[in-house]
Write an enzyme that holds these catalytic residues in place. Structure first.
Site, short mmCIF file in Angstrom:
data_model
loop_
_atom_site.label_atom_id
_atom_site.label_comp_id
_atom_site.label_asym_id
_atom_site.label_seq_id
_atom_site.Cartn_x
_atom_site.Cartn_y
_atom_site.Cartn_z
CB ALA A 120 -0.90 -0.03 1.23
CB SER A 125 6.73 8.77 2.88
OG SER A 125 5.89 7.87 3.56
CE LYS A 126 5.42 4.27 6.65
NZ LYS A 126 4.41 5.24 6.16
CD GLU A 144 -2.54 3.61 -3.09
OE1 GLU A 144 -1.73 3.43 -2.17
OE2 GLU A 144 -3.77 3.70 -2.89
CB CYS A 242 -0.53 6.38 10.98
SG CYS A 242 -1.84 6.51 9.77
C1 LIG Z 1 -1.25 4.40 5.15
S1 LIG Z 1 -1.47 4.72 3.47
C2 LIG Z 1 0.09 4.30 2.79
C3 LIG Z 1 1.15 5.33 2.99
C4 LIG Z 1 2.42 4.99 2.25
N1 LIG Z 1 2.90 3.67 2.58
C5 LIG Z 1 3.51 6.01 2.52
O1 LIG Z 1 4.34 5.76 3.41
O2 LIG Z 1 3.57 7.05 1.84
C6 LIG Z 1 -2.44 3.38 2.96
C7 LIG Z 1 -2.66 3.29 1.46
O3 LIG Z 1 -3.38 2.09 1.19
C8 LIG Z 1 -4.22 2.30 0.08
N2 LIG Z 1 -5.19 1.20 0.09
C9 LIG Z 1 -6.42 1.15 0.64
N3 LIG Z 1 -6.97 -0.06 0.46
C10 LIG Z 1 -6.07 -0.80 -0.22
C11 LIG Z 1 -6.05 -2.13 -0.72
N4 LIG Z 1 -7.08 -2.94 -0.52
N5 LIG Z 1 -4.97 -2.55 -1.39
C12 LIG Z 1 -3.91 -1.73 -1.58
N6 LIG Z 1 -3.86 -0.46 -1.13
C13 LIG Z 1 -4.92 -0.01 -0.45
C14 LIG Z 1 -4.75 3.69 0.33
O4 LIG Z 1 -5.25 4.27 -0.87
C15 LIG Z 1 -3.53 4.40 0.88
O5 LIG Z 1 -2.83 5.04 -0.16
#
Ligand SMILES: C[S@@+](CC[C@H](N)C(=O)[O-])C[C@H]1O[C@@H](n2cnc3c(N)ncnc32)[C@H](O)[C@@H]1O
Length: 470
Positions: A120, A125-126, A144, A242
């Protein structure tokens, strides 16, 4: 500061460790976050960056768990960090301190990864932190689910100079059945209820309810199951959120262990950095309360796969794969073009062709090609044109630092360029055609030198209204 919901505070008071107080929790949540940045080691190094920025009134306070991470104070805060030349050139990423922890845990637990999945990934950032740690080697599959966020992820990877990523666009619950035992390491930075993000966004909990926590946790259990199945035996999966409640954190990990017993090993993170023991749970996970390190709330667990797990296997339905290995003649022509026009040496790697386009695939991507549909398979380098090639912005961003032919812009010129404007070139030089433009050795994009000006060729979606030199 918005009022914190009482129901939320009640749920926190039930799980707050006895040595922490609810008053302090509420107090820290009412304080603004300390701005934090991570220096991008794909483009610079912390010592050089600090040496360049300190005279401009930037002060760096090291983040104990991340060598490249710093809390930042600035004497002049009138310019938004995201609008600075240094940010737009990809020298740093604005990233909350606790969010740097999951990739740090991963790097501490695996020596080397050839295949890494970020389930995801947006906004990246990660992903960009892990690519920097991998020094752009190996394969980083960044997935994503949200189409709108995929675009931002791609832009961040390009800005930060990441060249070892392929992007996919799936509900990450597909990975386990589609790519079982495929990855050396996995990050699942899961979608969550965001209870730790109140300091950044006081409205973060507007839609919070116990029922929504339950439904998000159900999805997280499916995501972690899928990730664990996609992990090779011996590999490490980092699970992070988070948020602060146990349903989305400890209990998701416990669910995995309940399903797969001895195949799941919890890895103790209490010695990840000096002071990590303050946050450690009985399982060895890190539960970051905002008052512990004056940060966002976060959760990080490390899970090692010590035995295979049973699971469904599915053969995906794939369309025709549109790429073929690029013919040697075409590769030679591109190699010559890049060398003569920009002084760029093309890395020795397989190039793939799709119609008139030439693509650079990250090392190791071939093993996934028959198995999964990719959204972006690497870097579109160039398109064949009538007289030679049209070189892409991405190609110059990734290969341009080493180029020995470039037009170096000063600060004012770089600001003008990133705002999409043409640049006067009053030195009477002859027209030179397509040129690479750089600022302090960092590629910004390309321009066309015609007569006495550089005509701006920055892709329109990257043109900014606000760019500032410091
Ligand atoms: C906590 S954020 C990720 C932040 C990212 N890892 C960063 O550090 O920049 C969670 C992400 O999961 C995505 N997401 C939601 N449901 C998902 C799914 N079923 N499969 C994959 N990604 C999903 C969201 O759109 C969101 O961008």
């Amino acid at each position: 500061m918005a009022q914190i919901k009482q129901e939320f505070l009640n749920s926190i008071s039930e799980i707050l460790p006895s040595h922490l107080s609810l008053e302090e929790f509420a107090h820290f949540n009412s304080q603004p976050l300390r701005p934090a940045i991570r220096v991008n080691t794909l483009k610079t190094d912390p010592a050089s960056f600090i040496a360049a920025m300190t005279p401009k009134g930037w002060h760096f306070d090291p983040i104990p768990w991340c060598h490249e991470g710093f809390w930042l104070t600035r004497e002049d805060e009138s310019v938004q960090l995201g609008n600075t030349l240094e940010h737009l050139a990809g020298l740093f990423y604005i990233q909350e301190a606790s969010s740097m922890m999951p990739p740090v845990a991963l790097a501490a637990l695996v020596d080397r990864v050839d295949t890494l999945l970020d389930m995801a990934a947006a906004p990246g950032s990660k992903t960009t932190q892990m690519a920097a740690w991998m020094e752009n080697h190996g394969l980083l599959m960044a997935n994503e689910y949200s189409s709108s966020r995929l675009k931002g992820l791609h832009a961040n990877l390009t800005r930060m100079g990441v060249s070892n990523a392929i992007l996919t666009h799936f509900d990450a619950r597909v990975f386990g059945a589609t790519l079982p035992e495929a990855f050396d390491a996995i990050l699942l930075d899961a979608p969550c209820s965001g209870e730790g993000t109140l300091r950044k966004d006081p409205d973060a909990l507007n839609n919070w309810s116990l029922a929504s926590v339950e439904s998000i946790a159900a999805m997280q259990r499916e995501l972690i199951e899928s990730g664990f199945q996609a992990l090779k035996t011996g590999g490490v999966l980092i699970y992070s959120t988070c948020t602060l409640n146990r349903r989305e954190n400890q209990e998701v990990c416990r669910h995995l262990k309940a399903s797969h017993g001895d195949a799941v090993e919890y890895v103790d993170l209490s010695r990840l950095f000096d002071g990590a023991d303050k946050a450690v749970t009985e399982e060895g996970f890190l539960h970051i309360w905002p008052q512990l390190y004056d940060s966002e709330g976060f959760f990080v667990a490390a899970l090692r796969k010590v035995g295979p797990v049973a699971g469904e296997h599915r053969t995906p339905r794939l369309g025709r794969f549109p790429f073929v290995p690029a013919p040697g003649k075409q590769v030679q022509a591109l190699t010559d073009h890049l060398k003569s026009r920009f002084g760029i040496t093309l890395p020795r790697t397989t190039l793939m062709a799709r119609d008139k386009e030439l693509w650079l695939f990250p090392e190791g991507s071939d093993r996934f090609i028959p198995a999964i549909r990719m959204q972006r398979l690497g870097i579109r380098l160039a398109e064949e044109a009538k007289h030679g090639f049209r070189i892409s912005h991405e190609a110059l961003m990734l290969l341009g630092a080493e180029a020995c032919k470039a037009v170096e812009l000063d600060d004012d010129q770089a600001v003008t360029y990133l705002m999409g404007r043409d640049l006067p070139m009053d030195n009477g030089a002859k027209a030179k055609g397509e040129v690479l433009v750089r600022w302090r050795g960092t590629p910004l994009g390309q321009a066309k030198w015609v007569g006495n000006k550089l005509k701006n060729s920055l892709p329109r979606d990257l043109v900014r209204d606000n760019v500032a030199k410091i």
